[in-house]
Design a protein around this motif. Structure first.
Motif, PDB file in Angstrom:
ATOM      1  N   ASN A  84      11.399  11.553  36.683  1.00  0.00           N
ATOM      2  CA  ASN A  84      10.119  11.980  37.236  1.00  0.00           C
ATOM      3  C   ASN A  84       9.069  10.889  37.032  1.00  0.00           C
ATOM      4  O   ASN A  84       9.339   9.841  36.428  1.00  0.00           O
ATOM      5  CB  ASN A  84       9.662  13.303  36.621  1.00  0.00           C
ATOM      6  N   ARG A  85       7.870  11.152  37.510  1.00  0.00           N
ATOM      7  CA  ARG A  85       6.790  10.161  37.483  1.00  0.00           C
ATOM      8  C   ARG A  85       6.491   9.688  36.069  1.00  0.00           C
ATOM      9  O   ARG A  85       6.381   8.483  35.806  1.00  0.00           O
ATOM     10  CB  ARG A  85       5.549  10.775  38.118  1.00  0.00           C
ATOM     11  N   ALA A  86       6.317  10.615  35.129  1.00  0.00           N
ATOM     12  CA  ALA A  86       5.965  10.251  33.762  1.00  0.00           C
ATOM     13  C   ALA A  86       7.036   9.385  33.113  1.00  0.00           C
ATOM     14  O   ALA A  86       6.731   8.456  32.344  1.00  0.00           O
ATOM     15  CB  ALA A  86       5.736  11.513  32.929  1.00  0.00           C
ATOM     16  N   GLU A  87       8.292   9.686  33.408  1.00  0.00           N
ATOM     17  CA  GLU A  87       9.382   8.915  32.826  1.00  0.00           C
ATOM     18  C   GLU A  87       9.416   7.493  33.372  1.00  0.00           C
ATOM     19  O   GLU A  87       9.620   6.529  32.628  1.00  0.00           O
ATOM     20  CB  GLU A  87      10.709   9.629  33.087  1.00  0.00           C
ATOM     21  N   VAL A  88       9.207   7.361  34.685  1.00  0.00           N
ATOM     22  CA  VAL A  88       9.191   6.015  35.279  1.00  0.00           C
ATOM     23  C   VAL A  88       8.043   5.194  34.707  1.00  0.00           C
ATOM     24  O   VAL A  88       8.222   4.032  34.303  1.00  0.00           O
ATOM     25  CB  VAL A  88       9.087   6.106  36.811  1.00  0.00           C
TER      26      VAL A  88
END
Length: 660
Positions: A84-88
């Motif tokens: 997801n966005r936060a992980e990227v």
């Protein structure tokens, strides 16, 4: 006689190690080389040329990391529950700040200043620490052994994973070619190692321009995708990386090991310091390499956010289909250059280890007349080739090799940090507590990376550890055996000063000419002379005791190359000095001996060498095993005549067996 280091009992110059032996060479080469100027070392080109060369050699390894680093960092997260966005953004933040803290802060800002006459690397740093301490330190020596051993493990892994990861890109061009990835990689690597014999000076001029284009391609691809999703620029905020680590406790440790792949090759900044100098390396990093790497990682992150399906191989997915063959070709060229740089580094490391008495003599060939750093060591070359080929066949993919990669590099970095702390402390720049506090943030980060990589021991991390362990045992056995052999020989030796006085009334027959007796210890009589007097009862009208010393600096200055002392009407003593990054060349150095005052006729001179054959004779146990290994290594060592370059047709050898 074996390579030997002057024991503490003989009170050597603390800046020097005496590790001479015995040797030879052809008389025509002798006369030619004596008149030749020594090969140049250190930066001699213009600043622009040196900067371009640094881009190709120093940063070739770290420049190939974008091919697999972000992909491997995403893999644990993707396997768990997708991405997801936060992980990227968290992974990108970790990559960026790892580059900033490890490469920019530690190496570029601080470590490049800790040079030994312009040279860097773990052995140069070891000699700095040794000089600062002023005496031999076994713990410091052990650190140098481990650092050198781990470097050789890295030298085997880097060509394998770099070239394999680049060739794997053909699967995206044509999936049916996947079965040819490993064979093609093996062919490329085989050719790369075969061309080492002839040297790479001619093609090395292309390394800089090709790698320059490579970094521009990395930056261009990154900018293209960042423009489509500029949100990834938020990754410069370190809080995203910290939040990722806190919220992903289970996989965070594994991810750190993959993130570290982004800085593999950072040690080259320090190791290649002597080849290019500090300013070109710094400018190349700040002006091109660092921005290109960061832009490319951000571009890969932007692509994954826009299209999660590209998570399997985001680097090659960055290019449009029409440009993919070009990108694969460029990646392959870049990885070959990176592998070449590591191979050359292994040759230099081996030469330095030999000069410091950590490895037995091996044949060294110079492949460029005007550059002392352009060398080829056959034994190291074929050993590396065997190891690299085995890794490619055994693991079969860059993803599998990624588990093995990193331990050797992180281990070397941790050792470098420890040696820097010791150097800053022992040289009086900072107290011990102050040195530790300054290095603590970097040390903690590197230890975290090392711990995360050690988790992968069962998945392939055992490879660099096994290679490093074998190399460490070999170097320790050689150093230990050398010390034991010289110490025992020293107990039975005859002091040189008293011998010269006693020979004033000798009854031995005097023959014309000059006799050079090679001696590892300038304070005692060479055993070759004692045996010659005992069995032949002859003495030359001029006798010169010749000792070759290895300095604890990379290169000897012209004024310190040779010294001559007249001991009596018949006896004299010559000491030739070489830096630990130089190949000892007695033939060429004799010109310096002439300028120091030695007078002799080449055509009436003879070199006498004493050969000691070590025999293991101790009690069974680990020490006995090390002695046997030392005895084996001494038999496999290169012929001293070739190693030291002494006139081959003017040699007389006298041998003896010595129990250790």
């Amino acid at each position: 006689m074996t390579d030997q280091i002057t024991p503490s009992g003989s009170s050597p110059d603390p800046k020097q190690l005496s590790l001479f032996d015995e040797d030879e060479l052809d008389i025509a080469d002798y006369l030619r080389q004596e008149a030749e100027p020594p090969p140049e070392h250190g930066p001699r080109q213009g600043f622009a040329a040196l900067t371009l060369g640094a881009i190709g050699v120093v940063y070739g390894d770290i420049g190939t990391s974008p091919i697999y680093a972000f992909r491997e960092a995403l893999r644990p997260v993707t396997d768990a529950d997708g991405v997801n966005r936060a992980e990227v953004l968290g992974l990108l933040s970790l990559l960026i700040w790892t580059l900033i803290l490890i490469v920019t802060v530690k190496y570029v800002i601080f470590l490049l200043r800790a040079d030994n006459r312009g040279e860097g690397g773990v052995l140069a740093l070891y000699t700095l620490v040794r000089l600062a301490i002023g005496r031999r330190s076994i713990p410091v020596l052990a650190l140098a052994l481990m650092g050198s051993a781990l470097f050789f493990g890295d030298a085997i892994l880097t060509p394998a994973i770099s070239v394999l990861s680049a060739v794997e890109g053909v699967e995206l061009v044509m999936p049916s070619l996947d079965r040819f990835v490993v064979p093609a990689t093996l062919v490329i690597l085989l050719v790369l190692f075969l061309v080492q014999r002839g040297g790479t000076a001619r093609i090395a001029v292309l390394f800089g321009p090709i790698t320059l284009v490579w970094f521009l391609v990395l930056a261009g691809l990154g900018l293209w995708h960042i423009g489509e999703n500029p949100e990834v620029l938020l990754a410069f905020n370190p809080l995203y990386g910290l939040r990722f680590l806190v919220s992903h406790e289970i996989v965070a440790f594994t991810v750190l090991g993959a993130v570290f792949l982004a800085v593999t090759g950072a040690e080259a900044l320090y190791a290649d310091l002597g080849h290019f100098g500090r300013p070109p390396i710094i400018v190349a990093w700040l002006a091109l390499v660092f921005p290109a790497l960061v832009l490319n990682y951000l571009g890969q992150g932007a692509l994954v956010l826009a299209d999660p399906a590209t998570v399997a191989d985001p680097f090659f997915e960055m290019a449009p289909k029409s440009a993919l063959p070009f990108l694969v070709a460029m990646a392959t060229a870049a990885t070959v250059i990176a592998a070449q740089a590591v191979i050359s580094g292994a040759f230099s490391m081996a030469r330095g280890a030999m000069q410091l008495g950590l490895l037995p003599r091996m044949m060294i060939r110079h492949t460029a007349q005007d550059q002392s750093g352009q060398i080829y060591i056959p034994a190291i070359n074929w050993w590396l080739l065997f190891g690299v080929m085995w890794l490619v066949i055994a693991f079969g993919s860059s993803s599998a090799l990624a588990s093995a990669y990193g331990i050797a590099v992180t281990g070397t970095m941790v050792i470098t940090t420890i040696l820097v702390i010791l150097y800053v402390w022992q040289s009086g720049r900072l107290p011990l507590i102050g040195a530790i506090l300054v290095a603590l943030p970097i040390a903690v980060l590197e230890l975290a990376f090392l711990a995360s990589n050690l988790v992968k021991v069962a998945d392939g991390g055992y490879v660099p550890l096994a290679i490093g362990a074998v190399m460490a045992v070999v170097m320790w056995a050689w150093w230990r055996g050398t010390q034991v052999l010289l110490a025992r020989a020293h107990k039975q030796s005859v002091p040189l000063a008293s011998f010269v006085r006693s020979m004033a009334r000798t009854s031995a027959q005097v023959v014309p000419g000059t006799a050079f007796f090679l001696s590892p210890d300038p304070e005692v009589v060479p055993t070759a002379l004692l045996h010659n007097l005992k069995h032949n009862r002859v003495l030359h009208e001029q006798v010169v005791f010749l000792t070759v010393e290895s300095l604890r600096v990379p290169y000897a200055e012209p004024e310190e190359r040779a010294s001559y002392e007249k001991l009596s009407d018949r006896f004299g003593q010559v000491i030739l000095r070489f830096g630990f990054m130089e190949t000892p060349n007695v033939s060429r150095a004799m010109g310096a001996a002439r300028r120091a005052g030695l007078k002799f006729d080449v055509m009436t001179s003879t070199f006498f060498l004493g050969r000691r054959r070590a025999v293991a004779a101790g009690q069974p146990g680990f020490g006995r095993a090390l002695d046997r290994l030392y005895a084996l290594l001494s038999r496999l060592a290169a012929d001293p005549s070739d190693y030291y370059h002494i006139p081959r047709d003017r040699i007389v050898e006298l041998g003896e067996r010595v129990a250790i």
